[in-house]
Write an enzyme that holds these catalytic residues in place. Structure first.
Site, PDB file in Angstrom:
ATOM      1  N   SER A   1      13.008   2.960   2.918  1.00  0.00           N
ATOM      2  CA  SER A   1      13.641   3.477   4.246  1.00  0.00           C
ATOM      3  C   SER A   1      14.314   2.569   4.984  1.00  0.00           C
ATOM      4  CB  SER A   1      12.462   4.275   4.941  1.00  0.00           C
ATOM      5  OG  SER A   1      11.632   3.512   5.369  1.00  0.00           O
TER       6      SER A   1
ATOM      7  N   PRO B   1       0.882  -1.192  -0.013  1.00  0.00           N
ATOM      8  CA  PRO B   1       0.042  -0.090   0.070  1.00  0.00           C
ATOM      9  C   PRO B   1       1.047   1.254   0.067  1.00  0.00           C
ATOM     10  CG  PRO B   1      -0.353  -0.992   2.188  1.00  0.00           C
ATOM     11  CD  PRO B   1       0.559  -2.228   1.028  1.00  0.00           C
ATOM     12  N   ASN B   2       0.423   2.247  -0.860  1.00  0.00           N
ATOM     13  CA  ASN B   2       0.671   3.730  -0.868  1.00  0.00           C
ATOM     14  C   ASN B   2       2.215   3.549  -1.824  1.00  0.00           C
ATOM     15  OD1 ASN B   2      -1.129   4.824   0.699  1.00  0.00           O
ATOM     16  ND2 ASN B   2      -0.588   3.610   2.340  1.00  0.00           N
TER      17      ASN B   2
ATOM     18  N   HIS C   1       4.212  -4.500   9.049  1.00  0.00           N
ATOM     19  CA  HIS C   1       4.081  -4.749  10.441  1.00  0.00           C
ATOM     20  C   HIS C   1       2.796  -5.185  11.073  1.00  0.00           C
ATOM     21  CE1 HIS C   1       7.296  -2.060   9.294  1.00  0.00           C
ATOM     22  NE2 HIS C   1       6.628  -1.078   8.777  1.00  0.00           N
TER      23      HIS C   1
ATOM     24  N   ARG D   1       7.362   0.138  13.574  1.00  0.00           N
ATOM     25  CA  ARG D   1       7.901  -0.337  12.209  1.00  0.00           C
ATOM     26  C   ARG D   1       8.933  -1.354  12.735  1.00  0.00           C
ATOM     27  NH1 ARG D   1       5.714   3.116   8.423  1.00  0.00           N
ATOM     28  NH2 ARG D   1       5.447   5.273   9.331  1.00  0.00           N
TER      29      ARG D   1
ATOM     30  N   GLU E   1      12.577  -9.582   1.183  1.00  0.00           N
ATOM     31  CA  GLU E   1      12.244  -8.414   1.850  1.00  0.00           C
ATOM     32  C   GLU E   1      12.865  -6.966   1.562  1.00  0.00           C
ATOM     33  OE1 GLU E   1      12.131  -8.167   6.055  1.00  0.00           O
ATOM     34  OE2 GLU E   1      10.569  -6.540   6.211  1.00  0.00           O
TER      35      GLU E   1
ATOM     36  N   ASN F   1       8.149  -5.701  -0.913  1.00  0.00           N
ATOM     37  CA  ASN F   1       8.052  -4.638   0.118  1.00  0.00           C
ATOM     38  C   ASN F   1       6.398  -4.659   0.452  1.00  0.00           C
ATOM     39  OD1 ASN F   1       7.748  -2.550   1.465  1.00  0.00           O
ATOM     40  ND2 ASN F   1       9.015  -0.902   0.015  1.00  0.00           N
TER      41      ASN F   1
ATOM     42  N   ARG G   1      13.433   3.929  12.384  1.00  0.00           N
ATOM     43  CA  ARG G   1      11.998   4.633  12.668  1.00  0.00           C
ATOM     44  C   ARG G   1      11.193   4.538  13.564  1.00  0.00           C
ATOM     45  NH1 ARG G   1       9.366   4.772   6.852  1.00  0.00           N
ATOM     46  NH2 ARG G   1       8.412   6.275   7.963  1.00  0.00           N
TER      47      ARG G   1
ATOM     48  N   TYR H   1      10.890   8.814   1.217  1.00  0.00           N
ATOM     49  CA  TYR H   1      10.801   7.655   0.177  1.00  0.00           C
ATOM     50  C   TYR H   1      11.539   7.965  -1.222  1.00  0.00           C
ATOM     51  CZ  TYR H   1       7.711   5.487   3.468  1.00  0.00           C
ATOM     52  OH  TYR H   1       7.283   5.062   4.651  1.00  0.00           O
TER      53      TYR H   1
ATOM     54  N   ARG I   1       4.301  11.075  -2.026  1.00  0.00           N
ATOM     55  CA  ARG I   1       4.344  10.566  -0.798  1.00  0.00           C
ATOM     56  C   ARG I   1       5.592  10.764   0.018  1.00  0.00           C
ATOM     57  NH1 ARG I   1       4.719   4.148   1.043  1.00  0.00           N
ATOM     58  NH2 ARG I   1       4.029   5.140   3.093  1.00  0.00           N
TER      59      ARG I   1
ATOM     60  N   ASP J   1       1.773 -15.833   6.252  1.00  0.00           N
ATOM     61  CA  ASP J   1       1.427 -17.102   6.033  1.00  0.00           C
ATOM     62  C   ASP J   1       1.383 -17.451   4.486  1.00  0.00           C
ATOM     63  OD1 ASP J   1       1.257 -17.670   8.636  1.00  0.00           O
ATOM     64  OD2 ASP J   1      -0.976 -17.512   8.668  1.00  0.00           O
TER      65      ASP J   1
ATOM     66  N   HIS K   1      12.847  -2.482   2.065  1.00  0.00           N
ATOM     67  CA  HIS K   1      12.181  -1.293   2.381  1.00  0.00           C
ATOM     68  C   HIS K   1      13.114  -0.202   1.663  1.00  0.00           C
ATOM     69  CE1 HIS K   1       9.389  -3.379   4.710  1.00  0.00           C
ATOM     70  NE2 HIS K   1      10.064  -4.115   5.209  1.00  0.00           N
TER      71      HIS K   1
ATOM     72  N   ALA L   1       3.116  -0.727   4.883  1.00  0.00           N
ATOM     73  CA  ALA L   1       2.561  -0.662   5.903  1.00  0.00           C
ATOM     74  C   ALA L   1       2.331  -2.215   6.567  1.00  0.00           C
ATOM     75  CB  ALA L   1       1.458   0.054   6.298  1.00  0.00           C
TER      76      ALA L   1
HETATM   77  C1  DQA Z   1       8.333   1.001   3.635  1.00  0.00           C
HETATM   78  C2  DQA Z   1       8.541   0.887   5.171  1.00  0.00           C
HETATM   79  C3  DQA Z   1       7.069   0.885   5.927  1.00  0.00           C
HETATM   80  O1  DQA Z   1       6.882   0.928   7.344  1.00  0.00           O
HETATM   81  C4  DQA Z   1       5.900   1.897   5.450  1.00  0.00           C
HETATM   82  O2  DQA Z   1       4.698   1.616   6.067  1.00  0.00           O
HETATM   83  C5  DQA Z   1       5.967   1.966   4.002  1.00  0.00           C
HETATM   84  C6  DQA Z   1       6.841   1.868   3.144  1.00  0.00           C
HETATM   85  C7  DQA Z   1       9.608   1.201   3.028  1.00  0.00           C
HETATM   86  O3  DQA Z   1       9.638   0.898   1.733  1.00  0.00           O
HETATM   87  O4  DQA Z   1      10.393   1.928   3.590  1.00  0.00           O
HETATM   88  O5  DQA Z   1       4.852   2.259   3.366  1.00  0.00           O
HETATM   89  O6  DQA Z   1       7.850  -0.491   3.343  1.00  0.00           O
END
Ligand code: DQA
Length: 145
Positions: A101, A9-10, A79, A110, A97, A73, A106, A22, A17, A86, A99, A76
């Site tokens: 950031s 998401p996002n 977390h 997180r 995985e 990735n 943080r 980011y 954003r 699963d 990220h 959110a």
């Molecule tokens: C993220 C870090 C997450 O905590 C956050 O909710 C994101 C982006 C990152 O790519 O740094 O949406 O996954």
């Protein structure tokens, strides 16, 4: 080697954003970047982005028997989502995985990664480059036990 790149998401809002966290490059630029990385390594990427947890679970399940490695990735959902953890365990496809950031530096909420518990490696805090590292990791370990 087929690699599924999942963004949660996002991440479709990249560039808009919180650019201080980011970066100022778009999701389309990220896709282009990963495409180029994969081309250089002879890997075949597939991309999936969703703001919906269940859709991400469906995408992971849909990778079963078809995909050799997953870069994820979960944003959110990292977390919060036992369902994504699963799903990764269910298909047992090698997963890494990512990220953008450095989540370890943080907020306390997180600091837990459920998805990470089913991943072989994590690259956090390297921006787009983390995706390159993840693809390289999967290509390097492809075919190994
Ligand atoms: C993220 C870090 C997450 O905590 C956050 O909710 C994101 C982006 C990152 O790519 O740094 O949406 O996954």
């Amino acid at each position: 080697m087929k690699i599924l790149v999942i963004n949660g998401p996002n991440l479709n809002m990249l560039g808009i954003r919180e650019p201080g966290i980011y970066g100022d490059k778009s999701y389309a630029a990220l896709v282009d970047f990963v495409r180029q990385v994969c081309a250089g390594l002879g890997a075949e990427p597939e991309f999936f982005q969703s703001n919906h947890e269940g859709a991400i679970v469906d995408a992971i399940q849909g990778a079963y028997g078809r995909i050799d490695g997953i870069v994820i990735n979960p944003a959110a959902y990292t977390h919060t989502s036992v369902a994504i953890l699963d799903a990764l365990k269910a298909v047992s496809i090698p997963a890494v995985e990512v990220h953008l950031s450095d989540v370890s530096a943080r907020e306390p909420f997180r600091q837990i990664s459920y998805a990470g518990m089913a991943c072989q490696a994590t690259f956090a805090g390297y921006g787009f480059d983390g995706y390159r590292m993840a693809v390289e990791y999967l290509v390097e370990h492809h075919g190994r036990a």
